[in-house]
Design a protein around this motif. Structure first.
Motif, mmCIF file in Angstrom:
data_model
loop_
_atom_site.group_PDB
_atom_site.id
_atom_site.type_symbol
_atom_site.label_atom_id
_atom_site.label_comp_id
_atom_site.label_asym_id
_atom_site.label_seq_id
_atom_site.Cartn_x
_atom_site.Cartn_y
_atom_site.Cartn_z
ATOM 1 N N ARG A 338 37.557 6.404 -2.023
ATOM 2 C CA ARG A 338 36.381 6.721 -1.203
ATOM 3 C C ARG A 338 36.781 7.021 0.239
ATOM 4 N N GLN A 342 35.932 10.574 2.204
ATOM 5 C CA GLN A 342 35.273 10.666 3.502
ATOM 6 C C GLN A 342 36.152 11.383 4.528
ATOM 7 N N PRO A 345 36.869 15.705 3.056
ATOM 8 C CA PRO A 345 35.781 16.155 2.172
ATOM 9 C C PRO A 345 36.047 17.517 1.533
ATOM 10 N N PRO A 420 30.438 10.932 -2.202
ATOM 11 C CA PRO A 420 31.119 10.097 -1.201
ATOM 12 C C PRO A 420 30.138 9.150 -0.524
ATOM 13 N N ARG A 422 28.235 7.139 2.377
ATOM 14 C CA ARG A 422 27.718 7.569 3.669
ATOM 15 C C ARG A 422 28.616 7.065 4.782
ATOM 16 N N SER A 423 28.731 7.852 5.820
ATOM 17 C CA SER A 423 29.545 7.415 6.951
ATOM 18 C C SER A 423 28.941 6.159 7.549
#
Length: 828
Positions: A338, A342, A345, A420, A422-423
């Motif tokens: 993951r 991030q 991408p 992915p 979330r930031s």
């Protein structure tokens, strides 16, 4: 190595379907023998490796016709025991039990000789014996006779005459002993390297026949015990009834193992499922790790079936442990995957997988290897079930690593790529809080760690191994309740046999006993006089001294020996002790039907041995078995002047004590091996003595914390808790490896120790937190067990993992900031 990486990537990422098909074939092969997966709760599963006490125990039982193959049914009626209604209930209950096909015979106050007739003498013993079954004996007279008899109180009837017992004998076929002794004989030859090809084939055949017979007997016993319980349930409204005995304990232990396997397996699986859903929130990140966990357990169970390697109460945790350890590996892979999603991408799924596998294979390999070393160290314990547990987990972890790096990427590549995450600016506040605390309160971390270490050392000094077998089980289980009744009212639960060999036998047994003026029935004659029998006044007086000494110890309950028989015959003789001539002819005038009760369990003339049967009160809070056995041996060889070579201590007490006393040495040995092996691996992995020592510190503290806490709480070491410290180090070191590996990687970016620490806490610290929470939740399922050592194992391992995480997130980074093992930072 690079070619191996390329082959792995081509096989896994380029041809995932082929890999999956090949793996499916392996699963099918493993499943072919799953039905032979079996459980074991026999005496062999609870003793030291190669403990001669087990063979002594079996030999003594055969020689003296003694056996633990019986059930004990305790009956405490609501009204007085010696009423017609209570006796009729006891008789009906006994009759129903006796009608069960596997039951060989029963003993109770109903069929034992009362020996109270006024016409009874030594000459009329055979004709004047009365029983409650066969004769119309007044119940008050029967009560008086039973309580005044030196044999029955604290055995078949309590001293207050409120509780009685039915002994339900379940004879073991002679075939069992024939196969057992032949198998052990061939094994001894194999260990000595004296086994030829024909004997090796015979050993394999005999072992298979013995295993098949054992499984058959275990199945029959299980059904018999279920039938007995069904009968008892019909009488529970008429009094307090409990079931006990070694066969029942063994059967219930197997039932506990089965429940633990299913409960822990399903329970852990559910908790892990929920944990994955909460943490990752993508169905792919739930399905893939759960499948990997399931495959690992499947393969190990299949292997155990193929090799017919039984699972004991100790190794019954292997399912939950493998689920947890496999998930720990896959979580590290998922978190790193993951991160690549991030950070990059634009890359495709295969590239993310390739980068993840390349980055994680080295730390995960050492993570699996160190954990395998921790479990492998248990094979040095000397305790059979602990050794088996160590080998099973070592095998399982090797498979878990292989599945994580073969099947995990295959499944991920075949499923739609998870979206992915979330930031998350600054994300996981908890790990960030640890980083800030370590940065600003570093002195507090070091001082607190030193204080904790001192407390751990003080706690470990208080550790003991003395514990009660009764207290291994929850108070609401039938094992606990039945053992407590037997322990407190019927003479104790834990058997101890003291066998005394007559070393005064003449070399020529045909010598004339009357060639001298010495009276061999009265005097302890020297030379070649009659000493080839135990039935001389001098020898029996010595046995009486031993009997009385043992009977006077506060830890002992019922003590029986030939002295019990002689005192019983003295009562028959009008209260007068037997004279020397009467003693000499005891074997002759005892009726044949009384010899198996009064003679053969205590004297074996063929092997020149006398046996004294002792039962210890296991529920005594101050019972210290090892000190008691040492005290008895010292008294017999010192005060009573018996020779050391005359004495043989055997029985479950001895085997259990041998196992307990080995725990201290075993704990030191296993921990020493673990830390030495991990230190060497740290040197190889990090190529730095500083880093190796820094990496060991939090693991030493985690292992010390659990042992120190046990010491402070007064919880003794046992077969389960002995494994906690070594396992803790093996699992906790995973965090150390991942953290140091990631710190070195991140430090190269800006060579700033504090900034690197914060980045590591927010990356690998997140994975460490997830895996630790998962492990703690998984181990918490063990509290559902009926076996208290398993509960302690779960609780203490969970606590140790928490301490390991604290050490990895605070002590480890603080030591890195202080020592600066990666060299000076920029600008310093």
């Amino acid at each position: 190595m690079r070619s191996l990486y390329r082959l792995h990537h081509q096989l896994v990422l380029t041809r995932p379907w082929l890999t999956l098909a090949l793996f499916a074939i392996v699963l099918v092969i493993a499943s072919l023998k799953l039905h032979q997966f079996r459980l074991d709760a026999s005496a062999e599963s609870l003793v030291l490796e190669n403990d001669s006490a087990l063979e002594d125990y079996r030999t003594v039982n055969q020689r003296f016709g003694a056996s633990d193959d019986f059930l004990v049914v305790t009956y405490t009626p609501h009204e007085d025991l010696f009423t017609r209604e209570a006796i009729d209930t006891l008789r009906n209950l006994r009759n129903e039990l006796a009608e069960l096909e596997p039951v060989g015979s029963t003993n109770s106050i109903l069929n034992v000789p009362l020996l109270h007739s006024p016409d009874l003498t030594l000459d009329t013993v055979e004709s004047e014996i009365l029983t409650l079954d066969e004769d119309d004996v007044p119940l008050d007279k029967a009560r008086e006779s039973l309580l005044s008899n030196p044999l029955y109180p604290n055995m078949l009837i309590s001293e207050d005459a409120t509780t009685t017992a039915i002994q339900v004998n379940l004879p073991t076929p002679q075939e069992y002993f024939d196969l057992l002794f032949r198998r052990n004989e061939l094994r001894e030859q194999e260990r000595a390297g004296e086994l030829n090809e024909q004997q090796a084939e015979e050993l394999e055949q005999v072992s298979a026949e013995f295993t098949a017979l054992l499984e058959k007997l275990e199945t029959e016993r299980t059904h018999t015990i279920a039938d007995v319980r069904g009968i008892l349930d019909q009488y529970r409204d008429r009094g307090e009834i409990h079931l006990g005995g070694v066969p029942m304990i063994a059967s219930d232990m197997i039932r506990f193992i089965q429940n633990d396997l299913s409960t822990f397996g399903i329970g852990v699986l559910i908790f892990l499922l929920l944990t994955l859903v909460v943490i990752f929130r993508r169905w792919q990140w739930v399905v893939v790790p759960i499948l990997c966990c399931g495959f690992t357990v499947w393969l190990v169970a299949g292997y155990l079936g193929w090799t017919q390697w039984p699972v004991t109460v100790i190794s019954s945790n292997f399912v939950s442990l493998l689920l947890i350890m496999t998930l720990s590996l896959t979580i590290h892979l998922m978190v790193r995957y993951r991160e690549y999603q991030q950070d990059f991408p634009g890359q495709d799924q295969k590239q993310h997988l390739r980068d993840t596998l390349s980055a994680m294979i080295k730390p995960c390999f050492y993570m699996a290897l160190t954990t395998m070393v921790a479990f492998g160290s248990l094979t040095f314990s000397g305790i059979r079930p602990v050794i088996d547990f160590g080998w099973m987990m070592t095998l399982g972890l090797a498979l878990a690593f292989a599945i994580s790096f073969l099947i995990f990427p295959v499944l991920v590549s075949l499923l739609p790529e998870p979206a992915p995450r979330r930031s998350e600016s600054g994300s996981l506040p908890l790990t960030d809080a640890f980083a800030r605390f370590t940065e600003h309160f570093g002195g507090t971390v070091l001082i607190g760690s030193a204080i904790l270490a001192a407390l751990c050392i003080a706690g470990m000094a208080r550790l003991s191994v003395e514990n009660s077998f009764i207290d291994y089980f929850k108070s609401d289980t039938e094992i606990h309740q039945g053992m407590l009744v037997v322990d407190r009212k019927l003479g104790g639960t834990t058997p101890l046999d003291i066998v005394i060999t007559d070393l005064q036998r003449p070399d020529d047994s045909r010598s004339d006993p009357f060639v001298s003026d010495c009276d061999p029935f009265v005097d302890d004659c020297e030379g070649g006089d009659l000493r080839d029998t135990w039935f001389t006044w001098q020898k029996l007086e010595r046995l009486e001294q031993v009997h009385d000494y043992l009977d006077g110890l506060p830890e002992t309950g019922k003590v029986t020996s030939i002295t019990t028989t002689l005192r019983l015959l003295a009562d028959v003789n009008g209260g007068e002790p037997l004279d020397a001539m009467q003693v000499a002819f005891v074997p002759a005038f005892l009726p044949d039907d009384l010899k198996p009760i009064l003679l053969t369990p205590y004297i074996n003339e063929e092997h020149e041995q006398a046996r004294i049967s002792v039962r210890l009160i296991d529920s005594l809070p101050d019972l210290k078995r090892d000190e008691l056995l040492t005290e008895i041996r010292t008294h017999l060889t010192g005060q009573l002047e018996l020779k050391e070579e005359q004495l043989l201590f055997t029985g479950m007490t001895v085997m259990y004590n041998n196992m307990l006393q080995s725990l201290f040495d075993s704990q030191i040995r296993t921990l020493g091996i673990v830390f030495l092996a991990i230190a060497l691996m740290f040197l190889v992995l990090f190529r730095s003595l500083k880093l190796a020592l820094i990496g060991l510190a939090p693991n030493l503290l985690a292992a010390g914390s659990v042992l120190g806490l046990m010491g402070w709480l007064g919880i003794p070491l046992d077969m389960m808790t002995i494994t906690v410290a070594a396992i803790t180090v093996g699992i906790a070191v995973d965090d150390t490896i991942h953290y140091i590996h990631r710190f070195r990687e991140e430090f190269s970016k800006d060579r700033d120790y504090v900034a690197t620490m914060h980045r590591c806490h927010q990356s690998i610290g997140r994975a460490m937190s997830y895996t630790t929470v998962t492990i703690i939740i998984g181990f918490s399922i063990l509290v559902l067990s009926n076996f208290l050592p398993t509960i302690y194992f779960g609780l203490f391992t969970g606590f140790a993992m928490f301490m390991a995480l604290m050490g990895a997130l605070m002590l480890l980074p603080r030591l890195i900031l202080v020592v600066k093992p990666f060299g000076p930072q920029d600008g310093s």
